[in-house]
Design a protein around this motif. Structure first.
Motif, short mmCIF file in Angstrom:
data_model
loop_
_atom_site.label_atom_id
_atom_site.label_comp_id
_atom_site.label_asym_id
_atom_site.label_seq_id
_atom_site.Cartn_x
_atom_site.Cartn_y
_atom_site.Cartn_z
N ALA A 33 6.09 -11.95 -0.30
CA ALA A 33 5.15 -12.71 -1.20
C ALA A 33 3.40 -12.41 -0.94
N MET A 34 3.17 -13.25 0.06
CA MET A 34 1.65 -13.21 -0.04
C MET A 34 1.12 -11.66 0.89
N ARG A 35 2.39 -11.33 1.39
CA ARG A 35 2.00 -9.71 1.13
C ARG A 35 1.21 -9.39 -0.13
N TYR A 36 2.32 -9.28 -0.90
CA TYR A 36 2.01 -8.66 -1.85
C TYR A 36 1.61 -9.24 -2.78
N GLY A 37 0.42 -10.43 -3.36
CA GLY A 37 -0.83 -10.65 -3.39
C GLY A 37 -0.01 -12.07 -4.72
N ALA A 38 1.61 -11.93 -4.50
CA ALA A 38 2.04 -13.21 -5.25
C ALA A 38 2.28 -14.81 -3.79
N VAL A 39 1.35 -15.65 -5.40
CA VAL A 39 1.33 -16.74 -4.29
C VAL A 39 2.45 -17.89 -4.47
N PRO A 40 2.81 -17.96 -2.44
CA PRO A 40 3.66 -19.04 -2.43
C PRO A 40 4.25 -20.28 -3.05
N ILE A 41 4.91 -20.81 -3.61
CA ILE A 41 4.82 -22.31 -3.83
C ILE A 41 5.79 -22.29 -2.77
N VAL A 42 5.59 -23.30 -1.78
CA VAL A 42 6.84 -23.86 -0.94
C VAL A 42 7.08 -25.40 -0.87
N ARG A 43 8.17 -25.76 -0.28
CA ARG A 43 8.05 -26.98 0.40
C ARG A 43 7.60 -27.13 1.51
N ALA A 78 13.58 -13.98 -17.18
CA ALA A 78 14.39 -12.64 -16.74
C ALA A 78 15.52 -13.53 -15.87
N ALA A 79 16.82 -12.64 -15.86
CA ALA A 79 17.58 -13.68 -15.01
C ALA A 79 18.81 -12.41 -14.16
N ARG A 80 18.07 -11.70 -13.31
CA ARG A 80 19.15 -10.34 -13.06
C ARG A 80 19.87 -11.25 -11.52
N ILE A 81 21.19 -11.07 -12.24
CA ILE A 81 22.02 -12.09 -11.27
C ILE A 81 22.70 -11.58 -9.92
N ALA A 82 22.23 -10.40 -9.19
CA ALA A 82 22.39 -9.42 -8.07
C ALA A 82 21.08 -9.99 -7.06
N TYR A 83 21.07 -8.96 -6.04
CA TYR A 83 20.19 -8.90 -5.38
C TYR A 83 20.16 -7.34 -4.95
N ARG A 84 19.45 -7.59 -5.16
CA ARG A 84 18.83 -5.20 -4.78
C ARG A 84 17.30 -5.63 -4.20
N GLU A 85 17.22 -4.47 -3.35
CA GLU A 85 15.91 -4.79 -2.55
C GLU A 85 14.62 -4.10 -3.27
N ASP A 86 14.97 -2.93 -3.83
CA ASP A 86 14.23 -2.72 -4.70
C ASP A 86 13.66 -4.02 -6.09
N ARG A 135 0.90 -1.46 -0.15
CA ARG A 135 0.12 0.13 -0.12
C ARG A 135 0.98 1.33 0.39
N ILE A 136 2.13 1.35 0.73
CA ILE A 136 2.65 1.98 0.64
C ILE A 136 4.52 2.38 0.32
N ASP A 137 4.40 1.22 -0.22
CA ASP A 137 6.10 0.83 -1.37
C ASP A 137 6.76 2.00 -2.31
N PRO A 138 7.42 3.12 -1.13
CA PRO A 138 8.11 3.75 -2.71
C PRO A 138 8.61 2.62 -3.54
N ALA A 139 9.01 1.69 -3.92
CA ALA A 139 9.59 0.94 -5.14
C ALA A 139 8.72 0.77 -6.12
N LEU A 140 7.48 1.08 -5.68
CA LEU A 140 6.28 -0.47 -6.91
C LEU A 140 6.32 1.19 -7.96
#
Ligand code: GLC
Length: 492
Positions: free
Chosen positions: A398-408, A362-370, A267-272
């Motif tokens: 992910a759940m918070r963001y409506g991306a449904v997780p597949i987990v073991r 699309a694969a980005r071999i890095a980690y960036r918070e945004d 709801r308030i994420d400045p990265a989106l």
């Protein structure tokens, strides 16, 4: 001034604290937990960590409060500062020769562990003991030291040799896979007495194990989910320490992590590019369209977008994901977007797959918070395989963001994701998919199950909304930690 009150004084020590330094979930928890504990309870909290370069980029004002000439690895200073956006105090171990180097927190530029990791983190432990015992700040000594993972595990060992009244200790295990093993010859350099090198101490098959020392000497042990707390008593998940853990069973509790709702809130994420919530998901499509455009995926808003954001390593089943990519490309319109760094061969493999399949992978071999925020906002499905997982924060985000997780179905994943089945769908509780076998077939089956529900728009929306509305706040976990603190303080 802080410390002249009767409030409980807690020294909270970690090798990484967000946003000062981060390689994984440890950093997130080691900022959001102490912040929540301080907010919800009447605690005089002090954080402590090493002074990496990145820390000085975020906090610029520091006061020198001590010079410690004889730490493992050489002389150091202790600096006192304040966390950004809060009034939490933080003490930094400033030992430039150990912590201000190019490369990662624990590895060099070539991915090799720093050869002096044992000395670096032993220095952190010694410095924490000085501060906690009241020998640094005249007005501040700790009632409790809260240690996190192997980097801080010598603190309870060193404290046990201190005369007089000492702080009580709580040791939180975020990951049993990292144990801080080093040769016995280092005992003297690490400032450990010969006497502690025994079965009842950090000795582990002829080596020194930081982690074992902490597990033996800490007053209370916690880990980051109830399921992981049970699992680590077994040889399958105990990583060789199941015997030690079994002996400490009465003092070990599993407390499921919470998440920081101000940092991870669509709801308030400045990265989106657009903000949204469970009742109004329209802007989630905008986030997906933006990602497809910016990351070079085909513009196809109805295509299922599978995202992955984790270290590229076996723990996260990244090897299996790479193996099944060709097969996944046979699923009509399926797109994959991912970020992560890790094992060299996996980095190369994902980069090649992305180059060979533009528009779909699309694969980005890095980690960036945004990027992590943007991926979860854009994604329909989060894939989070795991051979083991103490808690697993990304599926909660992910759940918070409506991306449904597949987990073991292991560890904290089992505790945080409500698996889709007939009953949970009917009652509107289902929030994701769980699979059992850590194999290509297990993963593919789960992905196919998710894709079949993805095409049922109404059911899918229900699953998304159930995840978005789940309570992952720190409210309940902090009450559990607070109770442990109070129990410890009562017998101090
Ligand atoms: C470690 C664990 C992860 C957990 C995190 C925070 O990174 O691997 O499962 O969520 O610590 O506790």
């Amino acid at each position: 001034m802080a410390g002249y009150t009767n409030r409980l004084r807690v020294l909270f020590v970690s090798s990484e604290i967000f946003p000062l330094a981060k390689t994984g979930g440890l950093a997130d928890v080691c900022s959001s937990l102490p912040i929540a504990l301080t907010r919800e309870g009447d605690i005089d909290m002090m954080l402590m960590m090493p002074g990496y370069d990145s820390v000085f980029e975020v906090i610029r004002d520091w006061d020198e409060i001590a010079v410690l000439p004889d730490l493992p690895g050489g002389p150091a200073r202790l600096l006192l500062g304040t966390m950004p956006d809060s009034d939490l105090q933080i003490v930094l171990l400033d030992q430039p020769q150990a912590f201000r180097r190019p490369g990662g927190l624990y590895i060099d530029e070539h991915g090799k562990e720093w050869a002096d990791n044992a000395q670096r983190f032993a220095a952190l432990c010694h410095a924490a003991v000085e501060l906690a015992m009241g020998r640094v700040l005249p007005y501040w000594r700790a009632d409790i030291i809260h240690c996190n993972d192997w980097h801080t595990a010598l603190i309870p060992v060193l404290l046990s040799a201190q005369p007089g009244r000492r702080p009580r200790t709580i040791f939180t295990l975020h990951n049993l896979a990292y144990q801080g093993l080093c040769p016995a010859e280092l005992l003297g350099q690490l400032g450990l007495p010969e006497s502690c090198f025994s079965f009842d101490g950090p000795e582990y098959f002829g080596q020194i194990s930081f982690l074992k020392g902490g597990l033996v000497f800490a007053d209370k042990l916690t880990t980051v989910s109830p399921s992981y707390a049970k699992e680590i008593a077994s040889a399958e998940f105990g990583m060789g320490l199941e015997g030690v853990l079994a002996r400490r069973k009465a003092d070990l509790v599993g407390i499921l992590n919470g998440i920081d709702d101000t940092v991870w809130n669509p709801r308030i994420d400045p990265a989106l590019p657009g903000c949204y919530g469970a009742d109004d998901l329209a802007n989630k499509s905008e986030c997906k369209a933006a990602l497809q455009r910016d990351w070079g995926l085909e513009t196809d808003i109805g295509a299922p977008l599978l995202v992955f954001a984790a270290r590229l390593e076996a723990q996260k089943m990244a090897d299996i994901l790479l193996e099944i990519l060709p097969e996944l490309m046979a699923r009509p319109r399926l797109q994959i977007a991912m970020i992560g760094q890790g094992a060299h061969d996996l980095q190369v493999g994902f980069a090649a797959a992305s180059a060979q399949t533009p528009g779909r992978i699309a694969a980005r071999i890095a980690y960036r918070e945004d990027w992590a925020h943007q991926l979860l906002a854009a994604g329909d499905i989060l894939l989070h395989g795991a051979r083991f997982e103490p808690c697993g924060l990304t599926p909660m985000y992910a759940m918070r963001y409506g991306a449904v997780p597949i987990v073991r179905a292991v560890g904290g994943l089992k505790d945080s994701v409500t698996a889709v089945d007939e009953a949970s769908l009917a009652t509107g509780r289902a929030s994701g998919f769980q699979f059992q076998a850590a194999t290509a077939a297990g993963l593919l089956d789960a992905i196919d199950h998710a894709l079949s529900l993805f095409s049922q728009r109404e059911n899918w929306r229900k699953i998304q909304q159930a995840g978005m509305r789940k309570d992952f706040s720190w409210h309940r976990p902090t009450a559990q930690y607070r109770q442990l603190y109070d129990e410890l303080a009562a017998v101090a």
